[in-house]
Structure formats: C-alpha cells, structure tokens
Design an enzyme around this catalytic site. Structure first.
Site, PDB file in Angstrom:
ATOM      1  N   ALA A   1       0.665  -1.180  -0.094  1.00  0.00           N
ATOM      2  CA  ALA A   1      -0.040  -0.142  -0.051  1.00  0.00           C
ATOM      3  C   ALA A   1       0.994   1.142  -0.117  1.00  0.00           C
ATOM      4  O   ALA A   1       0.843   2.064   0.992  1.00  0.00           O
ATOM      5  CB  ALA A   1      -0.814  -0.051   1.305  1.00  0.00           C
TER       6      ALA A   1
ATOM      7  N   HIS B   1       2.972   4.445  -0.456  1.00  0.00           N
ATOM      8  CA  HIS B   1       2.762   5.933  -0.476  1.00  0.00           C
ATOM      9  C   HIS B   1       4.182   6.684  -0.636  1.00  0.00           C
ATOM     10  O   HIS B   1       5.075   5.964  -0.689  1.00  0.00           O
ATOM     11  CB  HIS B   1       2.103   6.513   0.588  1.00  0.00           C
ATOM     12  CG  HIS B   1       2.531   5.968   2.052  1.00  0.00           C
ATOM     13  ND1 HIS B   1       3.818   6.460   2.304  1.00  0.00           N
ATOM     14  CD2 HIS B   1       2.045   4.945   3.084  1.00  0.00           C
ATOM     15  CE1 HIS B   1       4.087   6.006   3.601  1.00  0.00           C
ATOM     16  NE2 HIS B   1       3.164   5.080   4.101  1.00  0.00           N
TER      17      HIS B   1
ATOM     18  N   HIS C   1       7.020   5.736   1.520  1.00  0.00           N
ATOM     19  CA  HIS C   1       7.844   4.405   1.070  1.00  0.00           C
ATOM     20  C   HIS C   1       8.896   4.820  -0.181  1.00  0.00           C
ATOM     21  O   HIS C   1       9.985   4.511  -0.217  1.00  0.00           O
ATOM     22  CB  HIS C   1       6.925   3.302   0.722  1.00  0.00           C
ATOM     23  CG  HIS C   1       6.169   2.846   1.613  1.00  0.00           C
ATOM     24  ND1 HIS C   1       4.680   3.129   1.593  1.00  0.00           N
ATOM     25  CD2 HIS C   1       6.285   2.086   3.006  1.00  0.00           C
ATOM     26  CE1 HIS C   1       4.095   2.497   2.470  1.00  0.00           C
ATOM     27  NE2 HIS C   1       4.778   1.721   3.314  1.00  0.00           N
TER      28      HIS C   1
ATOM     29  N   LEU D   1       2.493  10.439   6.577  1.00  0.00           N
ATOM     30  CA  LEU D   1       1.883   9.607   5.591  1.00  0.00           C
ATOM     31  C   LEU D   1       1.993   8.086   6.224  1.00  0.00           C
ATOM     32  O   LEU D   1       2.959   7.724   6.848  1.00  0.00           O
ATOM     33  CB  LEU D   1       2.679   9.523   4.245  1.00  0.00           C
ATOM     34  CG  LEU D   1       2.646  10.642   3.637  1.00  0.00           C
ATOM     35  CD1 LEU D   1       3.225  10.541   2.252  1.00  0.00           C
ATOM     36  CD2 LEU D   1       1.273  11.325   3.368  1.00  0.00           C
TER      37      LEU D   1
END
Ligand code: AMP
Length: 294
Positions: A41, A43, A46, A193
């Site tokens: 997942a 964002h 990462h 985030l």
C-alpha cells in the site's frame, strides 16, 4: 540504478531460489544493493526510501510482505490494505530494480519455530501495548536481511522505535548491513503518511492533522522550557482528548537513543504518541527542539 533499467519490466519474485539467483548475479557484477522492507500500500513515504537507494547508485530491492507475526490476533492483519498491482506500477515508474513479494510459506515454512527478540528498546512505547509486535518485526527483518543481504537497508523515522530495534539487531547479530533512517514524509497539514491513513473517514482525516500539531507544539514548548515535561505532556493529552482522540496509548518524551522516558532534557530526545482516532491507531514522533513539520 535507474538509467539502464527504467524501461525494463520490474521483476516481482516470490520464491527465495529466484531471489538468490538474481542477487548473486548482481553481486558478481559488483553492484551494490539497497533494501526497502515494506508491507505494501505504498505511498510517498515508502517511495522516498526507494529513491534514497536509487540516488546512492544501489540496486533498489523493495520487499512487500504483510507479516502476520507482527499483528496480534485483535489487530488489523486481514483488513490491512493489499494493492500489489498499484505498488508495482509505482515502483516501476520510479526505476526500482526488484520487488520481493514472498509467499507466506517462503517466509514461514511449516513448523516455523525460531524468533528474534530485541530486549530493552522494546520495554517502552509500543512494546507494552503490542506484546508480540517487535518480535514479529525483528524476525521478519532478520530474514529479509539474510535473504537479500543488502549493503544498506532503509527504514523510516515514522516508525522510530522499529528503526532503533532494527539498528540494534543488525549490530548485535553481525548482519553486516548499514541501517539508514529516513525522516518522516508528511501531508501538507503535517499528518505523517501511513498506509493506515486509508482507514480514516473524511471527517477523521480532517481532524488527524491535530496530532502532529500538538506534537510539534509540545516539543517546541519543552525545548523552550515553558513548563515541566510532565505538565506539557498532560496538556497535550488533554488537547488530543478534546479533539476526539482516544484512547491515547501514550504521549511521552523519551531519550532518542535508548527510548527511556525522560523528565528533563539532558540528551537528544523525541516526543512519541500513539492514539486512536475512531478505529484507526495512529503513531507519530518528532525530535524535541527541531520541529519537522512542513
Ligand atoms: P510499512 O509498509 O508501514 O511497514 O513501512 C515500510 C517502511 O516505510 C518503514 O521503514 C516505515 O518506517 C517507512 N515509512 C512509512 N511511512 C513513512 C513516512 N510517512 N515517511 C517515511 N517513511 C515511512
């Protein structure tokens, strides 16, 4: 290693034998390898870690594995967002070199029974609130570091306690890898985030920006000596409760290296919080005396 690779199809490997062959080929060509462990997942937080590896001229290996052993039975393992196709597209666009997305049985063969436990650092903060979490993290990270055998591995300060735990285990177990900590990437309102931000309703997402603001204000007040640390932390807790956060697992100022809670600022320290907003557990931290909000 963006240049010659950005147009190539990004390989997604699921078997350790395939991974070993790929890593061995890079090693014999003299390439350096950077590993970014993730649970997917992906964002911008990462992707910032991946860019660090690419900017250092390393083969950027990104692992995507939602690790069951770091979730308690009551936690969100089955709900955790899984978006592999989107993740791979983002990594391909960035020029990453390899996705390591092992099957469950590759990581945890039948009768798996060996775990890595890091002491001291896990006595604090998330440790008591998530009793088997860091053992799961330490075990899976040790395995990933052995499988990929990178020169460097990149971890976010967003999970600062995890970064310290991994740094300690890499040293204690002579894993021969440099652990690199990367500052937290935030939304414009300051919210760190996180893949778990996907759980927030629109209203909760609006309110979530209060968390980093309270953290930054408390850190600044602590650095300026406005009041004692316990008084400032009590006020911060009250402000979060007032804004609808709760339960608050902790809001503490701790030594930046040992993570032991402190009552006075004598060495580098950080402020840490874990609090629920609706069903979502949010964590954040920042240095005291140097706000890292946008
Ligand atoms: P996760 O997928 O949540 O396990 O995170 C994978 C890696 O990305 C960990 O090293 C995290 O600390 C890091 N990470 C997650 N969110 C952020 C962020 N907002 N900024 C920087 N690094 C992050």
């Amino acid at each position: 290693m963006t240049t010659e690779n950005s147009a190539a199809i990004l390989p997604v490997l699921r078997k350790s034998a395939e991974l070993r062959a790929r890593i061995a080929a890079w090693r014999s060509a003299g390439d350096r390898i950077g590993l970014v462990p993730t649970m997917g997942a992906l964002h911008e937080g990462h992707l910032t870690l991946v860019r660090r590896a690419l900017d250092a001229g390393e083969r950027a290996v990104v692992s995507i594995f939602v690790n069951p052993t770091q979730f308690a039975p009551s936690e969100d393992f089955s709900l955790y967002p899984r978006r592999e196709a989107e993740d791979v597209a983002k990594l391909q666009a960035l020029g990453a070199d390899l996705v390591w997305a092992p099957e469950l049985e590759e990581m945890y063969p039948p009768r798996f029974s060996t775990y890595v436990r890091v002491e001291e650092l896990t006595d604090h903060l998330d440790g008591p609130h998530r009793p088997s979490h860091f053992q799961g993290v330490a075990t899976v990270v040790t395995k990933l570091l052995r499988q990929v055998a990178p020169d460097r591995a990149y971890f976010g300060e967003k999970d600062y306690q995890q970064l310290q735990v991994v740094t300690r285990l890499a040293r204690d177990l002579d894993l021969g890898v440099e652990i690199v900590g990367v500052p937290t990437v935030r939304d414009p309102d300051g919210l760190a985030l996180s893949s778990r931000n996907l759980y927030l309703s629109e209203d909760e997402r609006q309110r979530a920006g209060i968390l980093p603001r309270v953290l930054a204000e408390t850190a600044d007040a602590a650095a300026a000596g406005v009041a004692s640390l316990p008084e400032l932390l009590r006020a911060a807790r009250a402000a979060l409760t007032e804004a609808g956060f709760g339960p608050i697992d902790y809001i503490q100022i701790c030594d930046a290296e040992t993570l032991v809670p402190v009552n006075a600022l004598e060495r580098p320290a950080r402020i840490f919080v874990a609090a629920r907003l609706g069903k979502t557990r949010l964590i954040d931290n920042m240095p005291v005396g140097r706000s890292n909000l946008p």
